[in-house]
Design a protein around this motif. Structure first.
Motif, PDB file in Angstrom:
ATOM      1  N   PRO A   1     -12.777  -3.759  -5.987  1.00 47.53           N
ATOM      2  CA  PRO A   1     -14.029  -3.095  -5.445  1.00 47.53           C
ATOM      3  C   PRO A   1     -14.448  -2.053  -4.379  1.00 47.53           C
ATOM      4  N   ALA A   2     -14.473  -4.231  -3.777  1.00 49.25           N
ATOM      5  CA  ALA A   2     -14.907  -3.364  -2.329  1.00 49.25           C
ATOM      6  C   ALA A   2     -14.427  -2.968  -1.662  1.00 49.25           C
ATOM      7  N   PHE A   3     -12.838  -2.939  -1.225  1.00 52.53           N
ATOM      8  CA  PHE A   3     -12.132  -2.389  -0.612  1.00 52.53           C
ATOM      9  C   PHE A   3     -11.863  -0.961  -1.433  1.00 52.53           C
ATOM     10  N   ASP A   4     -12.456  -0.291  -2.734  1.00 56.36           N
ATOM     11  CA  ASP A   4     -12.090   0.991  -2.783  1.00 56.36           C
ATOM     12  C   ASP A   4     -13.689   1.966  -2.365  1.00 56.36           C
ATOM     13  N   THR A   5     -14.641   0.851  -2.762  1.00 58.09           N
ATOM     14  CA  THR A   5     -15.848   1.276  -1.695  1.00 58.09           C
ATOM     15  C   THR A   5     -15.835   1.553  -0.584  1.00 58.09           C
ATOM     16  N   TRP A   6     -15.340   0.437   0.360  1.00 60.32           N
ATOM     17  CA  TRP A   6     -15.013   0.539   1.777  1.00 60.32           C
ATOM     18  C   TRP A   6     -14.088   2.173   2.019  1.00 60.32           C
TER      19      TRP A   6
ATOM     20  N   LYS B   1     -14.165   4.838   0.197  1.00 60.22           N
ATOM     21  CA  LYS B   1     -15.116   6.225   0.359  1.00 60.22           C
ATOM     22  C   LYS B   1     -16.105   6.074   0.805  1.00 60.22           C
ATOM     23  N   GLY B   2     -16.698   5.022   1.454  1.00 59.69           N
ATOM     24  CA  GLY B   2     -17.542   4.996   2.453  1.00 59.69           C
ATOM     25  C   GLY B   2     -17.036   5.244   4.003  1.00 59.69           C
ATOM     26  N   ARG B   3     -16.170   4.948   4.934  1.00 57.17           N
ATOM     27  CA  ARG B   3     -15.343   4.802   5.600  1.00 57.17           C
ATOM     28  C   ARG B   3     -14.981   6.159   5.864  1.00 57.17           C
ATOM     29  N   THR B   4     -14.774   7.442   4.620  1.00 62.15           N
ATOM     30  CA  THR B   4     -13.953   8.101   4.946  1.00 62.15           C
ATOM     31  C   THR B   4     -15.207   9.031   4.736  1.00 62.15           C
ATOM     32  N   PRO B   5     -15.349  10.319   5.803  1.00 61.76           N
ATOM     33  CA  PRO B   5     -15.955  11.421   5.452  1.00 61.76           C
ATOM     34  C   PRO B   5     -15.997  12.495   4.156  1.00 61.76           C
TER      35      PRO B   5
ATOM     36  N   TRP C   1     -10.215   8.570  -1.798  1.00 65.05           N
ATOM     37  CA  TRP C   1      -9.617   8.724  -1.392  1.00 65.05           C
ATOM     38  C   TRP C   1      -8.176   9.732  -1.577  1.00 65.05           C
ATOM     39  N   GLY C   2      -7.096   9.653  -0.422  1.00 66.92           N
ATOM     40  CA  GLY C   2      -6.116  11.364  -1.115  1.00 66.92           C
ATOM     41  C   GLY C   2      -4.890  11.197  -2.241  1.00 66.92           C
ATOM     42  N   ARG C   3      -4.516  12.287  -2.245  1.00 64.25           N
ATOM     43  CA  ARG C   3      -3.878  12.498  -3.544  1.00 64.25           C
ATOM     44  C   ARG C   3      -2.220  12.739  -2.697  1.00 64.25           C
TER      45      ARG C   3
END
Length: 257
Positions: free
Chosen positions: A206-211, A213-217, A221-223
């Protein structure tokens, strides 16, 4: 002169994609096939490779199989010689195979370092060299090396991966310096954080997923299929005067602080 319609047409071309029995490599191979190319799938797991090739053939694509470990130079040489005997010319090479290792540098064994560098960087040199030997006499060829965000920036605990992907960026420039005049265009793609098996543990954190999504304009995540446009462009006549570049497909992550 290439017509606009033919700028992205790969009909009559053959593409070798390393590490293409699954993941990003498989997605890019499928995209190249849909653009008209015959595909040479590569992997080191025979069952997975056969299954992946069967799926693409069932979709109507021309698929060859090249079973070899990208860290085994003798196996690479033998694979190219086998293609030569079959009259299969590699027009497009996508150096995609790679691994990740997460560990602080002070705890990193030298053999672990070497394994990542050999898989991610040395393999691209060896396979690129063998492809170029055959492309140069024909006066044309496309090489697409798969880099990363880490071709330009670093994160803690992934030192060998970061170094290998930084090396991919400079290997691409070195290929350009020597082979551009021979009619070969060498470029790279730098994927951002993609939904792949290799990243599943990070996606589930959860922490990395949030990071991410928060860091990427783009806030996501990309597909894997979002790499197809870039790989087809860099493999097609549309990029005939593009050389030594890295295109980041990262949702804008490198564009912002």
């Amino acid at each position: 002169m290439t017509t606009t319609k033919g700028l992205f047409d790969l009909t009559g071309r053959t593409a070798l994609v390393t590490g293409s029995s699954r993941g990003l490599g498989n997605s890019m191979a499928r995209g190249l096939a849909e653009a008209g190319a015959a595909i040479i799938l590569n992997g080191s797991n025979p069952d997975r490779l056969t299954a992946s090739a069967g799926e693409l053939r069932a979709e109507g694509h021309t698929v060859h199989e090249a079973l070899f470990d990208v860290t085994d130079e003798a196996a690479i040489t033998a694979a190219f010689e086998n293609l030569d005997r079959q009259g299969i010319a590699v027009d497009i090479l996508v150096n995609n195979a790679g691994i990740q290792l997460r560990k602080p540098m002070v705890d990193l064994a030298t053999e672990e370092w070497r394994r990542v560098i050999e898989t991610n960087l040395t393999s691209a040199f060896v396979i690129g060299r063998e492809a170029a030997k055959r492309m140069i006499p024909r006066g044309q060829g496309k090489i697409v090396n798969i880099g990363s965000l880490m071709s330009d920036v670093a994160r803690a605990t992934i030192a060998p991966y970061t170094v290998s992907k930084g090396g991919i960026k400079m290997l691409t420039k070195a290929m350009t310096a020597e082979w551009a005049e021979k009619g070969i265009q060498a470029n790279a793609i730098g994927p951002g954080y993609m939904v792949t098996d290799m990243n599943q543990a990070l996606i589930d954190n959860p922490a990395f997923d949030t990071w991410v999504k928060g860091r990427t304009p783009s806030r996501r995540w990309g597909r894997p299929d979002e790499l197809i446009g870039a790989v087809v462009f860099l493999s097609a006549p549309a990029s005939n005067y593009v050389n030594g570049q890295i295109i980041h497909v990262d949702g804008g992550m490198l564009a912002v602080l």
